[in-house]
Write a protein that holds these residues in place. Sequence first.
Motif, PDB file in Angstrom:
ATOM      1  N   GLU A 186       0.825  -1.197   0.000  1.00 31.13           N
ATOM      2  CA  GLU A 186       0.000   0.000   0.000  1.00 31.13           C
ATOM      3  C   GLU A 186       0.868   1.259   0.000  1.00 31.13           C
ATOM      4  O   GLU A 186       0.533   2.264  -0.607  1.00 31.13           O
ATOM      5  N   GLY A 190       1.549   3.760  -3.533  1.00 28.90           N
ATOM      6  CA  GLY A 190       1.071   5.132  -3.392  1.00 28.90           C
ATOM      7  C   GLY A 190      -0.347   5.231  -2.854  1.00 28.90           C
ATOM      8  O   GLY A 190      -0.836   6.322  -2.585  1.00 28.90           O
ATOM      9  N   THR A 191      -1.013   4.081  -2.698  1.00 29.04           N
ATOM     10  CA  THR A 191      -2.393   4.156  -2.212  1.00 29.04           C
ATOM     11  C   THR A 191      -2.454   4.644  -0.768  1.00 29.04           C
ATOM     12  O   THR A 191      -3.441   5.238  -0.359  1.00 29.04           O
ATOM     13  N   ASN A 193      -0.605   7.008   0.547  1.00 25.83           N
ATOM     14  CA  ASN A 193      -0.621   8.466   0.460  1.00 25.83           C
ATOM     15  C   ASN A 193      -1.986   8.986   0.044  1.00 25.83           C
ATOM     16  O   ASN A 193      -2.478   9.970   0.570  1.00 25.83           O
ATOM     17  N   ARG A 194      -2.560   8.289  -0.922  1.00 25.98           N
ATOM     18  CA  ARG A 194      -3.868   8.711  -1.414  1.00 25.98           C
ATOM     19  C   ARG A 194      -4.918   8.575  -0.313  1.00 25.98           C
ATOM     20  O   ARG A 194      -5.777   9.428  -0.135  1.00 25.98           O
ATOM     21  N   LEU A 195      -4.808   7.462   0.440  1.00 19.88           N
ATOM     22  CA  LEU A 195      -5.729   7.228   1.546  1.00 19.88           C
ATOM     23  C   LEU A 195      -5.579   8.331   2.583  1.00 19.88           C
ATOM     24  O   LEU A 195      -6.560   8.851   3.113  1.00 19.88           O
ATOM     25  N   LEU A 196      -4.328   8.707   2.833  1.00 21.26           N
ATOM     26  CA  LEU A 196      -4.078   9.729   3.848  1.00 21.26           C
ATOM     27  C   LEU A 196      -4.411  11.129   3.348  1.00 21.26           C
ATOM     28  O   LEU A 196      -4.405  12.083   4.111  1.00 21.26           O
ATOM     29  N   ALA A 197      -4.722  11.262   2.049  1.00 20.56           N
ATOM     30  CA  ALA A 197      -5.186  12.555   1.532  1.00 20.56           C
ATOM     31  C   ALA A 197      -6.691  12.694   1.738  1.00 20.56           C
ATOM     32  O   ALA A 197      -7.273  13.707   1.389  1.00 20.56           O
ATOM     33  N   THR A 198      -7.326  11.674   2.283  1.00 21.75           N
ATOM     34  CA  THR A 198      -8.737  11.781   2.670  1.00 21.75           C
ATOM     35  C   THR A 198      -8.763  12.046   4.175  1.00 21.75           C
ATOM     36  O   THR A 198      -7.740  11.881   4.847  1.00 21.75           O
TER      37      THR A 198
ATOM     38  N   MET B  54       1.436  16.226   3.507  1.00 22.92           N
ATOM     39  CA  MET B  54       2.189  14.982   3.437  1.00 22.92           C
ATOM     40  C   MET B  54       3.683  15.215   3.636  1.00 22.92           C
ATOM     41  O   MET B  54       4.418  14.308   3.967  1.00 22.92           O
ATOM     42  N   LEU B  75      -9.332  18.044   4.848  1.00 23.05           N
ATOM     43  CA  LEU B  75      -9.123  17.166   3.695  1.00 23.05           C
ATOM     44  C   LEU B  75     -10.445  16.713   3.077  1.00 23.05           C
ATOM     45  O   LEU B  75     -10.486  16.266   1.937  1.00 23.05           O
ATOM     46  N   TYR B  80      -7.910  15.150  -4.339  1.00 22.12           N
ATOM     47  CA  TYR B  80      -6.490  15.096  -4.685  1.00 22.12           C
ATOM     48  C   TYR B  80      -6.228  13.947  -5.638  1.00 22.12           C
ATOM     49  O   TYR B  80      -6.721  12.839  -5.448  1.00 22.12           O
ATOM     50  N   SER B  84       1.297   9.625  -9.398  1.00 19.71           N
ATOM     51  CA  SER B  84       1.226   8.190  -9.697  1.00 19.71           C
ATOM     52  C   SER B  84      -0.215   7.739  -9.479  1.00 19.71           C
ATOM     53  O   SER B  84      -0.957   8.351  -8.725  1.00 19.71           O
ATOM     54  N   ALA B  86      -1.797   5.091  -8.067  1.00 18.63           N
ATOM     55  CA  ALA B  86      -2.208   4.743  -6.713  1.00 18.63           C
ATOM     56  C   ALA B  86      -3.639   4.250  -6.628  1.00 18.63           C
ATOM     57  O   ALA B  86      -4.515   4.899  -6.064  1.00 18.63           O
ATOM     58  N   LEU B  87      -3.876   3.081  -7.216  1.00 17.45           N
ATOM     59  CA  LEU B  87      -5.206   2.466  -7.158  1.00 17.45           C
ATOM     60  C   LEU B  87      -5.072   1.071  -6.569  1.00 17.45           C
ATOM     61  O   LEU B  87      -3.997   0.481  -6.607  1.00 17.45           O
ATOM     62  N   TYR B  88      -6.181   0.552  -6.045  1.00 17.26           N
ATOM     63  CA  TYR B  88      -6.170  -0.832  -5.561  1.00 17.26           C
ATOM     64  C   TYR B  88      -6.421  -1.748  -6.749  1.00 17.26           C
ATOM     65  O   TYR B  88      -7.542  -1.862  -7.226  1.00 17.26           O
ATOM     66  N   PHE B 100     -13.127   4.935  -1.737  1.00 13.51           N
ATOM     67  CA  PHE B 100     -12.706   6.308  -1.439  1.00 13.51           C
ATOM     68  C   PHE B 100     -13.898   7.197  -1.088  1.00 13.51           C
ATOM     69  O   PHE B 100     -13.763   8.134  -0.302  1.00 13.51           O
ATOM     70  N   MET B 103     -14.301   6.684   2.498  1.00 10.00           N
ATOM     71  CA  MET B 103     -13.292   7.388   3.288  1.00 10.00           C
ATOM     72  C   MET B 103     -13.679   8.857   3.475  1.00 10.00           C
ATOM     73  O   MET B 103     -13.308   9.493   4.445  1.00 10.00           O
ATOM     74  N   LYS B 104     -14.433   9.391   2.491  1.00  9.98           N
ATOM     75  CA  LYS B 104     -14.911  10.775   2.624  1.00  9.98           C
ATOM     76  C   LYS B 104     -16.312  10.814   3.212  1.00  9.98           C
ATOM     77  O   LYS B 104     -16.981  11.848   3.166  1.00  9.98           O
TER      78      LYS B 104
END
Lengths: 355, 238
Positions: A186, A190-191, A193-198, B54, B75, B80, B84, B86-88, B100, B103-104
């Motif tokens: 993870e 980069g996921t 980082n993306r997760l932590l941007a939420t 970050m 946030l 954002y 890269s 950055a997907l599952y 996601f 998550m929001k």
Amino acid sequence: MRIWMIAKRILIELLRDKRTLMLIFIAPLLILFLMKLVFSVNSQTDVTVGTVDVNSSLVEKLDSKHMKVVNYATEKHALKELNQNLDAVIVSENDDLDVTYSNTDASKTKFIKQRLQMALISTRLSQLTSSVKRIYSVPEKKFKITNHYQYGNEDTNFFDKIVPILMGFFVFFFVFLISGMSLLNERTSGTLNRLLATPVRRSEIVFGYMLSYGLVAIVQTLIIVFFTIWALKVEVIGNLFYVILINFVLALVAMAFGLLMSTFAKSEFQMMQFIPLIIVPQIFFSGMIPLETMASGVRVISYFLPMKYAGDALTKVVMSGANFADIYQALLMLLVFLVVLTMLNIFGLKKYRKV
Amino acid sequence: MGQNVIEISHLMKKFAAQTVLNDINLQIANAKIIGLIGPSGAGKSTIIKIILGMELPDSGSTKLLGKQMPNRSLLNKIGYMAQSDALYEQLTGLENLKFFAGMKKLHHATSLIDHIAEVVDLSDALDKRVINYSGGMKRRLSLAIALLGDNQILILDEPTVGVDPALRKKIWSELQRLRDQGMTILVTTHVMSEAELTDEVALLMDGKIIEFDQPEKLKEKYQVKTVEEVFLKAEETL
Ligand SMILES: Nc1ncnc2c1ncn2[C@@H]1O[C@H](COP(=O)(O)OP(=O)(O)OP(=O)(O)O)[C@@H](O)[C@H]1O
Ligand SMILES: [Mg+2]
């Protein structure tokens, strides 16, 4: 619930990764089965001893189920055979015995020494009884020995002793590795980082991991426990529920450990490098090798390893039917590990987002 | 809340001995599309990471919507998209979007997801696993995730890499539509024809914002016809 959504996501990813699934659920069974095969073969090896001029009553006593005795005319002759066909040569000179061991297998040497000692004692004893009998003419009384085993039966061997620990160890090892890799993945993809941007909380991520790997650990423990009981016929004296409980808590510790170590790894290969560092010591101090035989300075290390507490508790429950009062201290120690590691993990994620 | 949605003041950032950002100041007003351009390695992604919390700057501060960053609850107002993808990869496109959205805390996001999937032209591929997506499809899904939610600010790090011209046009018209609804959008790009479509261009070179103005004004100042030429001329004179 974000925690549940994160856990669900991890579980879905896991379910779709067939290889990892096999690693978690099938590999431990395979290894347990192999270990059973390896350790269950009769550990008693047969030895052959050459004798020169040894008196016949002693030879008769020595010659028994696992020991073959061959008589030789000269010492030179007998020594020639040592290493190839003989494990020891016994030479008798004026009632003294002179023994030469091949000693390529220490356990054989030990076995021969014991047998020789026993044979000597028994010859002397029978000489003694016959002289006593001659004087007092006491009626002979036969003793009968009946063996009872609190755990297992006369076939109980090393495998049975380590199996409770092995169950815990496999849970620890695989959960450590898989959860560590999962977070590492993870991070590198980069996921994270993306997760932590939420607006997700760092703790929610850690608890999501705990929840998903907790569930995985329960299933894994059930599979391992029932496999050892039904397929490998290992007896569990204590309450099965405690076995599962201990393994469950251990799995959470392993997960938290794996997550923490993954923050120090840059690749999956580096994660593997933690195996000799983190996992191997857990084996040494888990109780598979008796801790009492270690130097006390070395033994101190074991108090910092979660596997020691789990190994102790599992052995007690499986082999002597310990109840909750006997294992709660070990469980408490595991919980201390868990809480500390979890806090470190939540803090560690600060590296990726400052709030 | 002041009138500036993004306020960056005196930002400094060093990586070891390398000074990447050297006193960055940027005030971005509400409902604007800002193009952040600059040579590769100039520090565009670094600025974005600092804005989101970050990375920590060595000095200086960033405020979003009048609040000091980093700030976790803020946030929720920010979409954002990282440079890269950055997907599952083991999940389907839809599962990624739903995750996601969760998550929001957008729990009934079905119609929103449908609309966003339409914009990035992924409606037919939502049930496919991301691992089977093409590069451009991944980029579009990544953009779709950024568009999720009740955002006031969108921060997009090279959103249209690997996206074909027709779709690129569609994405830009969606961005303009969102701007007209009051969203502030910060976009980095290496495609200078996209920079023409922004309201204001910030040119990052040598650790500083050396220009920050409307594309037309910049062209006038440098006496050239395109933003591309502005970029090249600015780099020459540096
Ligand atoms: N974590 C880091 N550690 C060390 N150096 C870094 C780190 N992150 C970025 N850098 C350096 O900072 C500089 C700026 O990087 P950044 O990613 O912000 O560039 P960029 O403008 O986004 O480039 P591009 O257009 O190629 O995406 C680069 O020289 C990079 O090597
Ligand atoms: Mg970049």
